[in-house]
Design an enzyme around this catalytic site. Structure first.
Site, PDB file in Angstrom:
ATOM      1  N   ARG A   1      34.405  38.727  38.767  1.00 58.38           N
ATOM      2  CA  ARG A   1      34.738  39.629  39.864  1.00 58.38           C
ATOM      3  C   ARG A   1      34.191  41.042  39.620  1.00 58.38           C
ATOM      4  O   ARG A   1      33.056  41.208  39.148  1.00 58.38           O
ATOM      5  CB  ARG A   1      36.254  39.602  40.124  1.00 58.38           C
TER       6      ARG A   1
ATOM      7  N   TYR B   1      53.871  45.832  40.709  1.00 57.85           N
ATOM      8  CA  TYR B   1      52.449  46.147  40.617  1.00 57.85           C
ATOM      9  C   TYR B   1      52.190  47.599  41.009  1.00 57.85           C
ATOM     10  O   TYR B   1      51.470  48.324  40.311  1.00 57.85           O
ATOM     11  CB  TYR B   1      51.651  45.199  41.520  1.00 57.85           C
TER      12      TYR B   1
ATOM     13  N   ASP C   1      44.539  51.910  42.179  1.00 56.82           N
ATOM     14  CA  ASP C   1      44.659  51.195  43.447  1.00 56.82           C
ATOM     15  C   ASP C   1      45.157  52.179  44.488  1.00 56.82           C
ATOM     16  O   ASP C   1      45.990  53.039  44.185  1.00 56.82           O
ATOM     17  CB  ASP C   1      45.653  50.030  43.301  1.00 56.82           C
TER      18      ASP C   1
END
Length: 247
Positions: free
Chosen positions: A14, A153, A140
């Site tokens: 990835r 998360y 993120d």
């Protein structure tokens, strides 16, 4: 990047693998880290070594295991005898609705997304400082705008943002520390319904998924940008500007 050494955690596949290929193309030697993806890591190493012999090394281990982190870091340093760039890319990602969170989830999500990067950065700092090194953390956009059913998360990624900014102060001027916050680049390996994918795309001003190369280019910029530290670059097509980021 020529003759520099870059250690990328979770780089067997990835985005990590794509970033390894890109930085390798710029001249860097690459330490490829993996936990369970041995065959993918070996294939990537062979591919890059065909382009430039003896330009990669492999390191295996779980960053969620705090007792293994120092050994992983030392193997990475020993691979080429120096370290210039550490990219904390390895990450677990899956939903943990309240009422279902277990200690296993804690060790996996916090271990890979916050604990591992902290202790690995700490262990590698002295070696990185010798070469005015760089740490880049993969954060993120949901660190700032939490994603439903992903509390653990998002907590871990939020802590990673704070860690990035704090270490940028603490490790200066010998080491620069920055972060990249991907938006929708690849769909998660867990299944998403088509309507969920469409909902996400509607939240993105660019109206499309990003490409892995977009992340690699941002990382390449941060490696070379000698007056940039403590920054988080959102590579998300403008999604973090949207008022609706539920998906």
């Amino acid at each position: 990047m020529k003759d520099k050494v870059t250690f990328i955690t979770g780089s067997a596949k990835r985005i990590g693998a794509h970033t390894a290929k890109y930085l390798h193309s710029l001249g860097s030697n690459i330490v490829i880290h993996f936990d369970k993806s041995k065959s993918e890591a070996e294939a990537l190493s062979q591919q890059l070594n065909k382009i430039r012999p003896n330009s990669t090394a492999l390191v295996q281990g779980s960053l969620s295991d705090i007792n293994a982190v120092e050994a992983i870091g030392q193997q990475a340093i020993d691979a080429f005898g120096r370290l210039d760039v550490l990219i904390n890319n390895a990450s677990s990602f899956y939903p943990t609705p309240i009422g279902s969170i277990s200690t296993d989830d804690w060790h996996s999500l916090v271990g890979s997304n916050m604990q591992g990067p902290l202790f690995l950065s700490q262990y590698c700092a002295n070696t990185l400082a010798l070469n005015n090194g760089v740490i880049i953390n993969m954060v993120d956009i949901h660190a700032a705008r939490p994603l439903k059913n992903h509390t653990l998360y998002c907590m871990a990624k939020s802590a990673l943002v704070t860690m990035t900014q704090s270490l940028a102060i603490e490790l200066a001027p010998k080491i620069r520390v920055n972060g990249v916050a991907p938006g929708a680049i690849l769909w998660p390996e867990t299944q998403l319904k088509e309507e969920d994918k469409q909902q996400i795309l509607e939240q993105i001003p660019a109206q499309r998924l990003g490409q892995m190369q977009d992340i690699a280019h941002a990382i390449g910029f941060l490696v070379e940008a000698t007056y940039v530290t403590g920054q988080i670059i959102a590579v998300d097509g403008g999604r973090s500007l949207s008022s609706n980021t539920k998906g």
